[in-house]
Structures are given as structure tokens and as C-alpha cells.
Design a protein around this motif. Structure first.
Motif, PDB file in Angstrom:
ATOM      1  N   ASP A  12       0.812  -1.226   0.000  1.00 57.92           N
ATOM      2  CA  ASP A  12       0.000   0.000   0.000  1.00 57.92           C
ATOM      3  C   ASP A  12       0.841   1.269   0.000  1.00 57.92           C
ATOM      4  O   ASP A  12       0.353   2.334   0.351  1.00 57.92           O
ATOM      5  CB  ASP A  12      -0.962   0.030   1.199  1.00 57.92           C
ATOM      6  N   HIS A  19      -2.200  -1.937   8.247  1.00 60.10           N
ATOM      7  CA  HIS A  19      -2.404  -3.214   7.548  1.00 60.10           C
ATOM      8  C   HIS A  19      -3.049  -4.219   8.494  1.00 60.10           C
ATOM      9  O   HIS A  19      -2.687  -4.293   9.666  1.00 60.10           O
ATOM     10  CB  HIS A  19      -1.065  -3.776   7.060  1.00 60.10           C
ATOM     11  N   ASP A 110      -4.466 -13.119   4.615  1.00 62.54           N
ATOM     12  CA  ASP A 110      -5.300 -12.322   3.721  1.00 62.54           C
ATOM     13  C   ASP A 110      -4.529 -11.100   3.214  1.00 62.54           C
ATOM     14  O   ASP A 110      -4.520 -10.809   2.023  1.00 62.54           O
ATOM     15  CB  ASP A 110      -6.567 -11.893   4.462  1.00 62.54           C
ATOM     16  N   ASP A 111      -3.866 -10.393   4.114  1.00 64.64           N
ATOM     17  CA  ASP A 111      -3.144  -9.191   3.713  1.00 64.64           C
ATOM     18  C   ASP A 111      -1.878  -9.525   2.934  1.00 64.64           C
ATOM     19  O   ASP A 111      -1.559  -8.875   1.944  1.00 64.64           O
ATOM     20  CB  ASP A 111      -2.811  -8.355   4.949  1.00 64.64           C
ATOM     21  N   SER A 114      -2.649 -10.602  -0.624  1.00 62.24           N
ATOM     22  CA  SER A 114      -3.103  -9.452  -1.393  1.00 62.24           C
ATOM     23  C   SER A 114      -1.927  -8.603  -1.879  1.00 62.24           C
ATOM     24  O   SER A 114      -1.885  -8.209  -3.040  1.00 62.24           O
ATOM     25  CB  SER A 114      -4.041  -8.605  -0.527  1.00 62.24           C
ATOM     26  N   HIS A 115      -0.974  -8.343  -1.008  1.00 63.27           N
ATOM     27  CA  HIS A 115       0.138  -7.471  -1.375  1.00 63.27           C
ATOM     28  C   HIS A 115       1.228  -8.204  -2.156  1.00 63.27           C
ATOM     29  O   HIS A 115       1.851  -7.615  -3.040  1.00 63.27           O
ATOM     30  CB  HIS A 115       0.753  -6.837  -0.133  1.00 63.27           C
ATOM     31  N   ARG A 120      -7.201 -10.745  -4.990  1.00 62.21           N
ATOM     32  CA  ARG A 120      -8.268 -10.052  -4.258  1.00 62.21           C
ATOM     33  C   ARG A 120      -8.760 -11.000  -3.173  1.00 62.21           C
ATOM     34  O   ARG A 120      -9.386 -12.014  -3.447  1.00 62.21           O
ATOM     35  CB  ARG A 120      -9.396  -9.671  -5.199  1.00 62.21           C
ATOM     36  N   ASP A 124      -9.863  -7.774   2.022  1.00 61.44           N
ATOM     37  CA  ASP A 124      -9.643  -6.616   1.162  1.00 61.44           C
ATOM     38  C   ASP A 124     -10.900  -6.272   0.370  1.00 61.44           C
ATOM     39  O   ASP A 124     -11.207  -5.096   0.170  1.00 61.44           O
ATOM     40  CB  ASP A 124      -8.483  -6.866   0.195  1.00 61.44           C
ATOM     41  N   TRP A 127     -13.128  -4.421   2.699  1.00 59.95           N
ATOM     42  CA  TRP A 127     -12.628  -3.059   2.872  1.00 59.95           C
ATOM     43  C   TRP A 127     -13.004  -2.190   1.666  1.00 59.95           C
ATOM     44  O   TRP A 127     -13.518  -1.082   1.821  1.00 59.95           O
ATOM     45  CB  TRP A 127     -11.117  -3.091   3.072  1.00 59.95           C
TER      46      TRP A 127
END
Length: 197
Positions: A12, A19, A110-111, A114-115, A120, A124, A127
Motif C-alpha cells: 500500500d 495493515h 489475507d493481507d 493481497s500485497h 483479491r 480486502d 474493505w
């Protein structure tokens, strides 16, 4: 499905931002602290250690060496997950401790996915769909409604040279607490913006 690795050079654009990886890590470390037994040699040190090393890789390595940092987080969090699934240490604890561990691992994964991979992920998506539109463009009422009978008390003297516009009314009455809609609409998005999801 797979593009460049990692999908983001820095998660991000701000690795120390809110995060939800950090929330997952805190849950994992909390359950490791809850189930440790100081009188015995069996403790969840493997899970706790690998989780802390994944934080090092996420926060301090990824911004400077993106591929190494992202790969390190994936491997270290994978190791913590494998130890928590395979090791019989976790089997003797109740459903609550195992559930907190699973939730923590899910939130952290999950995070990271995603990064690192650009997928997806469910949190996220939540959010983006529900929370981000509210935080980024909140509803603010057109005007704050103040009772008309609230006035600046006459005993308060203002220093010379300071003027107050005539339409300003100061809130010295408890009845202002009844009108909380503008307060919530103006402050809730800021409060949600710091919640790490």
C-alpha cells in the motif's frame, strides 16, 4: 493470475500503515502467550518466532528488497501455519485458543497474499466494498444545529483585539449532547481510517 512478484513494491505504499497483517500477527502472538506453560518445555515458540520474523520481513525488508521481503513473509508465515497445524501441541488446547489462532493466521494471510501476489482476498474485498467508500467520502450534514438560546456568558471577558462574529454561539449547555449526528458523521470516518483492515 500471476504478474510480477511481488505485486506491490511496498504494501500500500506505506509498510507501517494500518495493515490487517499486523492485527493477525497480534492475534497469533496473543494466543501463543495465552497457551504457553512456564513450567513445561513445550511452548508455542516456533509459531511465535516465525510470526515475529515474518513481521521483520514485512516491515523492514519488503520496502528495501521487495522480492526478498515478500518471499520471506510467505515462507515464514507458511512455516508458522505448518507448525500450528502439524504440531500436536495445539491439539490439547480448547476450541477457543485454536479458533483465535486460525483467525489470526487467516487475517495475516489475507493481507500478505493481497500485497505479495495481487490476489483479491476476502477482507480486502470487504474493505473496498463497504468501509473504504465511507472513510474516503463520508456523509457530513450540511449544518450543525445548535440551540438558539445558548449564549456566551457575560462574565467571560475577551482580551482587547479579539473579536467574535455575532452569529457564533458557544456550547455551554448540556442539551448539545442530544445532537450527536453531526459529531458522529464528522469523526467516525477518521476513527475507521486508523483501523487496520
Amino acid at each position: 493470475m500471476f504478474g510480477s512478484f511481488p505485486a506491490e513494491a511496498e504494501p500500500d505504499g506505506a509498510v507501517f500503515g494500518p495493515h490487517h497483517f499486523y492485527i493477525g500477527v497480534l492475534l497469533i502472538l496473543l494466543v501463543c502467550l495465552m497457551v504457553r506453560d512456564p513450567d513445561s518445555e513445550s511452548a508455542p515458540w516456533g509459531v511465535a518466532g516465525l510470526t515475529l520474523l515474518s513481521v521483520f520481513s514485512f516491515a523492514l525488508t519488503w520496502p528495501y528488497y521487495p522480492a526478498v521481503g515478500a518471499f520471506g513473509v510467505l515462507v515464514l508465515l507458511g512455516g508458522a501455519t505448518a507448525i500450528s497445524v502439524v504440531r500436536p501441541f495445539w491439539w490439547r488446547y480448547g476450541l477457543f485458543a485454536r479458533s483465535v489462532l486460525v483467525v489470526g493466521l487467516f487475517v495475516a494471510w489475507d493481507d500478505v497474499l493481497s500485497h505479495a501476489l495481487g490476489w483479491r482476498t476476502p477482507l480486502d474485498a470487504l474493505w473496498i466494498r463497504y468501509l473504504y467508500p465511507y472513510v474516503s467520502d463520508p456523509y457530513v450534514p450540511s449544518g450543525v444545529r445548535l440551540p438558539s438560546d445558548v449564549r456566551l456568558p457575560s462574565e467571560v471577558e475577551l482580551p482587547s483585539g479579539i473579536g467574535i462574529p455575532s452569529d457564533v454561539r458557544f456550547p455551554f449547555d448540556v442539551r448539545l449532547l442530544a445532537d450527536v449526528e453531526p459529531f458522529v458523521a464528522e469523526n467516525l470516518p477518521d476513527a475507521l481510517a486508523v483501523v487496520a483492515l
